[in-house]
Design an enzyme around this catalytic site. Structure first.
Site, PDB file in Angstrom:
ATOM      1  N   ASN A   1      44.777  44.015  51.144  1.00 21.92           N
ATOM      2  CA  ASN A   1      45.234  44.982  52.152  1.00 21.92           C
ATOM      3  C   ASN A   1      44.599  46.361  52.087  1.00 21.92           C
ATOM      4  O   ASN A   1      44.337  46.958  53.114  1.00 21.92           O
ATOM      5  CB  ASN A   1      46.754  45.153  52.045  1.00 21.92           C
ATOM      6  CG  ASN A   1      47.468  43.831  52.128  1.00 21.92           C
ATOM      7  OD1 ASN A   1      47.107  42.985  52.937  1.00 21.92           O
ATOM      8  ND2 ASN A   1      48.444  43.636  51.260  1.00 21.92           N
TER       9      ASN A   1
ATOM     10  N   PRO B   1      44.532  44.038  41.531  1.00 19.89           N
ATOM     11  CA  PRO B   1      45.722  43.441  42.118  1.00 19.89           C
ATOM     12  C   PRO B   1      45.397  42.796  43.478  1.00 19.89           C
ATOM     13  O   PRO B   1      44.600  43.337  44.242  1.00 19.89           O
ATOM     14  CB  PRO B   1      46.680  44.622  42.305  1.00 19.89           C
ATOM     15  CG  PRO B   1      46.042  45.801  41.671  1.00 19.89           C
ATOM     16  CD  PRO B   1      44.640  45.489  41.363  1.00 19.89           C
ATOM     17  N   VAL B   2      46.014  41.669  43.719  1.00 26.96           N
ATOM     18  CA  VAL B   2      45.731  40.933  44.960  1.00 26.96           C
ATOM     19  C   VAL B   2      46.055  41.770  46.196  1.00 26.96           C
ATOM     20  O   VAL B   2      45.317  41.748  47.177  1.00 26.96           O
ATOM     21  CB  VAL B   2      46.523  39.601  45.004  1.00 26.96           C
ATOM     22  CG1 VAL B   2      46.311  38.902  46.334  1.00 26.96           C
ATOM     23  CG2 VAL B   2      46.071  38.704  43.877  1.00 26.96           C
ATOM     24  N   CYS B   3      47.133  42.563  46.117  1.00 30.81           N
ATOM     25  CA  CYS B   3      47.494  43.332  47.318  1.00 30.81           C
ATOM     26  C   CYS B   3      46.417  44.366  47.649  1.00 30.81           C
ATOM     27  O   CYS B   3      46.145  44.632  48.812  1.00 30.81           O
ATOM     28  CB  CYS B   3      48.868  43.985  47.146  1.00 30.81           C
ATOM     29  SG  CYS B   3      48.949  45.141  45.794  1.00 30.81           S
ATOM     30  N   THR B   4      45.778  44.936  46.622  1.00 31.34           N
ATOM     31  CA  THR B   4      44.678  45.872  46.867  1.00 31.34           C
ATOM     32  C   THR B   4      43.520  45.149  47.538  1.00 31.34           C
ATOM     33  O   THR B   4      42.962  45.617  48.535  1.00 31.34           O
ATOM     34  CB  THR B   4      44.190  46.485  45.539  1.00 31.34           C
ATOM     35  OG1 THR B   4      45.262  47.179  44.934  1.00 31.34           O
ATOM     36  CG2 THR B   4      43.042  47.439  45.776  1.00 31.34           C
TER      37      THR B   4
END
Ligand SMILES: [Zn+2]
EC number: 6.2.1.64
Lengths: 517, 474
Positions: free
Chosen positions: B245, B239-242
């Site tokens: 961030n 996932p992009v958020c992982t």
């Protein structure tokens, strides 16, 4: 990356540097320069086996160049062993090739003189290019059995082939199971417990709450559960369901939005897992109990098992921790700190395990009556690897028999066209005929050979062999060469579970089966 | 042309068809003259292949089968090999040593040093040269058979006209590209007419580490490659958020460098994993990121593995799968024994295990099926939402789909003018654009496939406000 790392990149991802260095220090022997044999060697030379030796005292015939890729017209009439060695050698400059122009009959005769010859190999492959008498194969089996060197018997006729691995014992530490995860939720050690207790879910803001690793959530839920259930984990189906809903999901502020709690919920079953010793490891431990020091000291595997016994006695019966933590939703500091707790514990276990080994070695070195050479140093990489994999160790004992009672019974009950077992027995019968009459059987001999077994499929299979009797059909020879290549790679890298111990391929119906003899 | 050998003199053109009774293979001493064109070929076929052409007890057509026809078919067949890599090298060798005389091989790649641990027709001095050409050259030089023809083509399968593919008896694939397989599969299915003319069997092999599979596809008759798209393992994604961030694994750091940092630093420059300077940058960037977050385990080798999506490969597995495929080709061409129906899986990492089964043809397969696939869409989805779901669907996997119905063009990628004209539809609600269950035709420039889809609408008219509701509905 070095040029070697680049060249071997695609295989290092399977067995890493440890496997590669085992491979590069191995020596494989091929008896009879057949097509299946040269194909097997190709599959070992390309990935960089240390060295290979071809034993064959025949000259190259038309038949040899008819289906083999590692001989051609130029070799006609020349000794086959050096000819094939030179063409195979071209595949990889890192590999050393040797040829021995002597017959295997001679090489097994004087074991005293030739014992040294055989002991240089890690694996010996015997193919049926030239007829090797039962007597010679029998002697070879004995010699290699005593030296604890696996013998791979390979044969192919027409569309059929088999591989029979004859090994006294095969032990594997790095079996490459799908997961090495060992969370110890049922028995957290003090550092883990105090880390979990230091996190107060109620005090966290919503973002942090949604980033608590599920391991922490599950340990907290289990603490509560145990305090209300006589210190026992959820056991029955109803209890597990209740635990998941009322003890895990109930901790979430919003099950729809908190992915970490969703993960905790779907991993809730792990809370009921006990970190006790798996049954097959118990069996291995029982085996070492009755072993004299001379035996366990002569094998790293059994030395490790002996040390494991001591480790368990001193560590409340808990196996060393693997230290492997799966990825889980968490912010970076939360994840890294819990990962470090698992890794530190694994490291401490490795140290304690190393101490066990040292004390065994110290005791044995002081006993002068031992005739084995005791290893003075065990590399720390081996200890790490053993501790990491100790729940998934593999060991098996082999047999020198060609078949067993169960197989004979199954043969008589074969009823399908694609039954595979009759193929093996038919190939053995083909061999026995040759032993008896000194020439290959033909279709005329079908009734006589088939008479010993009252089964129609067996008879049909024999007929298939007698008609399509090509011993050098390249596709099947190459298929078997691939199988022998894979099994040899597993044996010499000492990784992955090897075939135990008979594999039979049916290229007519494109199926295969295996048996344990 | 007259050929001689062991006392028989016959016309090669006539004998196979008319003199079966004379050369009945069961009297094992007679040699069909077709194999006596050169001494070498005669020996080759005589010793290792000839006995296999006799009629055996498992032969499925005992009344029609003739050994001479089988031998004739073997000699006259034309085999196309797609891919001259790990499987391709094995396949070419196997065909050349089992009596095939006319082979063509296509490969668009050049030789890389990491090929040498399994692609045995190549040496270090060949690095950089076209695989197809070097492979063909090596086989010809090793097996000096004047009647053996191996024609290499250094290029893409898509470069050849449809007509080109019609000349082959059988096509055998040893590829690592899903797209190329889908292309050849759809092409061969498309060639078959109603009377089953131009039915060219496709034999496909694939490997990964100690595992692999071999399968036989009889276009329009059996399950095709497209029918089994959902069996492909999906590429690991994060996932992009992982990545952006909360990185936890070394892979997260590498993906960050690859997907997020590279485009920022080198706008417009495509990352090339084979360029050592590019790889160095990627490794350093990943390492820096990992250090920042205290993450251990970023190595150059792992970086390469992640950015290239490397699949482990060894010679032994290629040998097993290629030999299985070639054994099927041999049986297809000669009819000497039953052919695989239709899929064999192989796994060698835990003892040895094979599983042979018949994969079922799908009625709504976009290549060989005739009914439309039904797919579910939320009422609030825009056309754009629908297209991105289509691309992700395991059974569809189209990267750049264009969509039309019988009455209108929903969205077209090309030509530019039409793209511009239809672009406005992307933000419109799909349920406003089409009727429920209306047939949509989906095409992709990289695949000769037109997929029929019917949409069943469900869910609320308006987009729900929480992300989780969105996730659970999809
Ligand atoms: Zn299909």
């Amino acid at each position: 990356m070095t040029s070697k790392e680049l060249k071997y990149d695609r295989q290092l991802r399977l067995w890493a540097n440890s496997g590669q260095s085992n491979l590069e220090s191995s020596h494989v022997c091929l008896i009879n320069a057949s097509t299946s044999g040269s194909e097997a060697l190709k599959n070992l030379i390309l990935p960089g086996i240390g060295s290979f030796t071809i034993v064959d005292d025949h000259l190259v015939t038309d038949d040899d160049i008819s289906s083999g890729f590692f001989l051609n017209e130029d070799d006609l009439g020349k000794p086959i062993a050096p000819a094939m060695t030179s063409k195979l050698q071209e595949l990889n400059r890192d590999v050393k090739g040797n040829s021995v122009e002597r017959s295997v009959e001679r090489l097994v005769q004087d074991v005293g003189v030739n014992g040294q010859f055989w002991s240089q190999f890690n694996v010996v492959i015997l193919t049926k290019r030239h007829y090797t008498s039962n007597n010679t194969v029998g002697r070879l089996k004995e010699i290699l059995w005593d030296l604890n060197i696996p013998l791979l018997l390979v044969d192919n006729i027409g569309f059929y082939g088999y591989l029979h691995v004859i090994a006294k014992e095969i032990n594997v530490i790095e079996t490459h199971p799908e997961f090495l995860i060992d969370l110890r939720l049922d028995d957290p050690w003090p550092e883990l417990t105090s880390h979990v207790n230091s996190i107060n879910l109620d005090n966290l803001d919503d973002t942090d709450h949604a980033h608590v690793p599920y391991v922490v959530i599950l340990i907290k839920a289990l603490q509560t559960w145990k305090s209300e259930h006589q210190n026992l984990p959820p056991q029955t189906y109803a209890q597990k369901k209740q635990f998941k809903a009322e003890y895990v999901q109930a901790l979430s502020r919003d099950m729809m939005n908190e992915v970490n709690f969703e993960e905790a919920s779907s991993n809730a079953w792990r809370a009921s897992q006990t970190s006790s010793i798996p049954e097959h490891i118990e069996e291995i431990l029982t085996t070492v109990s009755s072993m004299p020091p001379a035996t366990y000291l002569s094998s790293t595997f059994w030395l490790f098992i002996k040390a494991l016994q001591g480790f368990l006695a001193n560590n409340h019966g808990k196996l060393p921790l693997s230290g492997v933590l799966p990825d889980m939703t968490a912010d970076t500091p939360n994840y890294i700190s819990i990962q470090n707790i698992y890794r530190d514990k694994a490291r401490r276990d490795q140290q304690l395990f190393a101490n066990e080994i040292n004390s065994i070695l110290a005791t044995s070195q002081s006993e002068t009556d031992l005739l084995v050479s005791v290893p003075s140093l065990v590399p720390s990489e081996s200890i790490q690897s053993f501790c990491k994999n100790c729940r998934f160790l593999y060991t098996t004992k082999g047999s020198k028999q060609n078949f067993n009672k169960d197989m004979e019974e199954s043969l008589n009950n074969s009823s399908e066209d694609n039954s595979v077992l009759p193929i093996y027995f038919a190939m053995l019968a083909f061999n026995d005929f040759k032993e008896k009459f000194n020439h290959d059987p033909t279709l005329d001999d079908l009734q006589m050979i088939a008479a010993s077994v009252d089964n129609q499929i067996y008879k049909k299979t024999l007929k298939e062999i007698l008609i399509h009797h090509s011993k050098q059909y390249h596709n099947v020879a190459s298929f078997m060469g691939g199988i022998v290549g894979q099994e040899t790679l597993k044996l010499v890298t000492r990784q992955y579970k090897a075939l135990d111990n008979l594999f039979v391929y049916d290229g007519v119906h494109s199926v295969s089966e295996k048996w344990k003899i | 042309m007259t050929s001689t050998g062991k006392g028989v003199t016959v016309c090669a053109k006539v004998c196979p068809a008319y003199n079966t009774h004379v050369y009945g293979f069961d009297s094992s001493l007679s040699i069909p003259s077709i194999f006596t064109s050169s001494l070498y070929t005669y020996k080759l076929v005589m010793t290792s292949v000839f006995p296999l052409l006799k009629i055996g007890p498992f032969n499925e057509y005992p009344d029609e089968y003739s050994s001479v026809d089988a031998a004739d078919a073997l000699r006259n067949s034309k085999v196309l090999v797609i891919g001259a890599g790990g499987l391709g090298c094995e396949i070419l060798k196997n065909l050349a040593l089992t009596g095939f005389k006319s082979i063509e091989v296509i490969d668009m790649d050049t030789i890389d040093i990491s090929n040498l641990n399994r692609q045995f027709l190549f040496r270090e001095s060949d690095v950089g040269r076209p695989k197809a050409e070097v492979a063909a050259e090596f086989i010809r030089q090793r097996i000096r058979d004047p009647s053996l023809s191996i024609v290499p083509f250094f290029g893409k399968i898509q470069d050849k006209p449809l007509e080109y593919y019609k000349q082959f008896t059988v096509v055998i694939c040893g590829l690592d590209s899903v797209e190329a397989r889908r292309w050849i599969n759809a092409t061969l299915v498309g060639l078959v007419d109603e009377e089953l003319n131009n039915l060219i069997p496709l034999v496909d092999g694939g490997t990964e580490g100690f595992r692999g599979q071999a399968r036989v596809i009889l276009p329009t008759l059996t399950s095709c490659y497209e029918c089994s798209l959902d069996m492909l393992s999906t590429k690991q994604t994060y996932p992009v958020c992982t990545i952006a961030n909360t990185p936890r694994l070394p892979e997260h750091c590498i993906e960050w460098a690859n997907a997020l940092e590279w485009p920022v630093h080198f706008s417009g420059l495509k990352f090339d994993a084979d360029n050592p300077e590019h790889l160095d940058w990627m490794y350093e960037a990943s390492l820096k990121r990992a250090k920042l977050f205290n993450i251990k385990g970023v190595t150059r080798s792992l970086t390469l593995g992640v950015v290239k999506n490397i699949i482990p490969a060894i010679a032994a597995t290629n040998a097993i799968v290629a030999a299985s495929c070639c054994n099927e080709v041999f049986k297809i061409v000669t009819n000497s024994n039953p052919i695989l129906n239709n899929y064999m899986m192989y796994s060698g990492d835990d003892s040895i295990f094979t599983y042979t089964f018949s994969h079922t043809k799908k009625k709504d397969c976009s290549v060989c099926g005739n009914t439309a696939k039904t797919t579910i869409a939320q009422k609030w989805w825009t056309l754009q939402d629908f297209i991105s779901q289509l691309s992700k669907n395991q059974e569809i996997q189209m990267k750049r789909p264009s969509l039309t119905t019988s009455t209108q063009q929903l969205y077209l990628r090309a030509p530019e003018a039409l793209e511009e004209a239809t672009r406005g539809n992307l933000i419109k609600k799909l349920s406003d654009l089409i009727e429920p269950m209306e047939e949509i035709l989906v095409t992709d420039p990289s695949l000769p496939i037109s997929l029929k889809v019917r949409v069943h609408f469900e869910g609320p008219e308006e987009k729900p406000d929480t992300i989780s509701a969105l996730m659970s509905d999809v």
